[in-house]
Design an enzyme around this catalytic site. Structure first.
Site, mmCIF file in Angstrom:
data_model
loop_
_atom_site.group_PDB
_atom_site.id
_atom_site.type_symbol
_atom_site.label_atom_id
_atom_site.label_comp_id
_atom_site.label_asym_id
_atom_site.label_seq_id
_atom_site.Cartn_x
_atom_site.Cartn_y
_atom_site.Cartn_z
ATOM 1 N N GLU A 34 0.827 -1.209 -0.161
ATOM 2 C CA GLU A 34 -0.002 -0.057 -0.038
ATOM 3 C C GLU A 34 0.898 1.134 0.043
ATOM 4 O O GLU A 34 0.443 2.346 -0.512
ATOM 5 C CB GLU A 34 -0.819 0.079 1.222
ATOM 6 C CG GLU A 34 -1.960 -0.948 1.171
ATOM 7 C CD GLU A 34 -2.829 -0.875 -0.322
ATOM 8 O OE1 GLU A 34 -2.866 0.267 -0.592
ATOM 9 O OE2 GLU A 34 -3.746 -2.042 -0.673
ATOM 10 N N TYR A 117 -6.414 6.516 3.896
ATOM 11 C CA TYR A 117 -6.604 5.460 3.098
ATOM 12 C C TYR A 117 -5.881 4.261 3.275
ATOM 13 O O TYR A 117 -6.407 3.041 3.431
ATOM 14 C CB TYR A 117 -5.846 6.200 1.530
ATOM 15 C CG TYR A 117 -5.659 4.684 0.634
ATOM 16 C CD1 TYR A 117 -6.911 4.325 -0.108
ATOM 17 C CD2 TYR A 117 -4.401 4.125 0.749
ATOM 18 C CE1 TYR A 117 -6.790 2.804 -0.872
ATOM 19 C CE2 TYR A 117 -4.196 3.053 -0.055
ATOM 20 C CZ TYR A 117 -5.269 2.389 -1.016
ATOM 21 O OH TYR A 117 -5.160 1.133 -1.437
ATOM 22 N N ASP A 135 -9.199 6.067 -2.393
ATOM 23 C CA ASP A 135 -8.285 6.771 -3.278
ATOM 24 C C ASP A 135 -8.683 7.366 -4.417
ATOM 25 O O ASP A 135 -10.074 7.449 -4.362
ATOM 26 C CB ASP A 135 -7.103 5.203 -3.613
ATOM 27 C CG ASP A 135 -8.033 4.422 -4.511
ATOM 28 O OD1 ASP A 135 -9.195 4.668 -4.848
ATOM 29 O OD2 ASP A 135 -7.186 3.542 -5.106
#
Length: 356
Positions: A34, A117, A135
């Site tokens: 991520e 996020y 996102d």
DNA sequence: AACTCGGGGTT
DNA sequence: AACCCAGAGTT
């Protein structure tokens, strides 16, 4: 909401791309992916992800590693602060949580480098928590699906898409639901030419029903990117002394552009003569640059465009340190054999300057 | 809320 | 060339 959920999950089940980080439930591996995927494309991340996990296979391994090694693994990936924050995050998780990524939303959010996020991504994908995530892809999908006619990156629009994501994720398979929203944005609900004919939720898309799918989401105007002119020098030490054959690299200060990365010294100066003077002052040794044979290197960043004039030159002696007046830019210098450059944290701009 | 921070692929 | 991408931290 239930029908949209069901349609998204069924579509995702049948159409999900096989991505490396979707094959694991290891929260550390998901975390690494991520961070790498922030503002960075899937295809770009893939090789970095595999190499990074091979070199730093666990939170403890990453926490033990020197930051310079982490930056070297990040070399070329960009946004180097991410690597620094990921390393800080590993130290944080090692110390505060015994090396295990916490399952609590607030504790995840408190990890350095982990924002709203990434909290949702780790929580939903690793732990199946009902945590929303937004996102760029999800913001676009939700803006269209629910016809949000405000900029989803800020203010009321931002609050609206996060609230919608929070409603949608409630239920079974939150990780798959979040992935479905991102996948839809990445593959069908494209910014310019959405492929609505193949979309699983086209019948419920408020933007499409109103014929405004191509005008959403609303995005803020972007500022022009200033052009910055600089000089750089690829310097080698003559003779057979220590470091002969190596190229001089400077290690940039931790903060700011290319923080912590190594590069041939690069300075803003009005002209070549001033640049040579600055360089000699910074290194405390004599510099010889040819009058000609300058190369032009251009490098485009998010907020500026760099035009660098590059000279190949020679050092009068091996510099030992950076002069005090320049330590707001460089913290260290070293003569590095070309073959050893891969082991340093080197930006893509530095590669271009070295490239020749 | 505005600004900073890389690099590269797509249109 | 313009656009934009699995954003976060600082001011």
């Amino acid at each position: 909401m239930r029908a949209i959920r069901a349609a998204l999950l069924a579509w995702y089940e049948a159409n999900a791309r096989d991505l490396p980080w979707r094959r694991t439930r290891d929260p550390y591996a998901i975390w690494v992916s991520e961070i790498m995927l922030q503002q960075t494309r899937v295809e770009t991340v893939k090789p970095y992800y595999a190499r990074f996990l091979a070199r730093f296979p666990s939170v403890e391994a990453l926490a033990r590693a020197p930051l310079d090694d982490v930056l070297a693994s990040w070399s070329g990936l960009g946004y180097y602060r991410r690597a620094r924050l990921l390393h800080q995050g590993a130290l944080h998780v090692a110390e505060a949580h015994g090396g295990d990524v916490p399952r609590d939303l607030d504790a995840i959010r408190a990890i350095p480098g982990v924002g709203a996020y990434t909290t949702g991504a780790i929580a939903s994908q690793a732990f199946d928590l009902e945590a929303p995530l937004v996102d760029g892809n999800v913001a676009r999908v939700l803006s269209r699906l629910f016809r949000v006619e405000q900029d989803p990156k800020r203010g009321a629009g931002h609050a609206r898409v996060w609230a919608l994501a929070g409603e949608l994720v409630r239920g079974e398979a939150p990780g798959a639901l979040n992935n479905a929203l991102m996948e839809l944005g990445a593959t069908l609900c494209a910014p310019r030419e959405p492929r609505c004919d193949a979309c699983p939720v086209r019948a419920r898309c408020q933007a499409r029903l109103a014929g405004v799918e191509r005008t959403l989401p609303i995005v803020a105007e972007k500022k022009a990117r200033p052009v910055v002119s600089e000089f750089a020098a690829v310097l080698r030490l003559g003779g057979r002394g220590a470091g002969a054959g190596g190229v001089l690299l400077g290690k940039r200060v931790a903060d700011g552009l290319f923080g912590g990365m190594w590069e041939p010294p690069r300075l803003a100066a009005p002209d070549r003569t001033a640049f040579v003077g600055e360089l000699a002052a910074m290194l405390g040794v004599e510099i010889t640059l040819p009058k000609r044979r300058a190369r032009a290197v251009e490098h485009v960043l998010t907020h500026r465009e760099l035009k660098v004039t590059v000279y190949e030159g020679a050092l009068g002696a091996a510099p030992e340190r950076v002069a005090a007046a320049y330590r707001d830019r460089y913290v260290e210098v070293a003569l590095v054999p070309m073959g050893d450059i891969e082991q340093r944290g080197v930006s893509t701009l530095a590669r271009k300057i070295l490239g020749g």
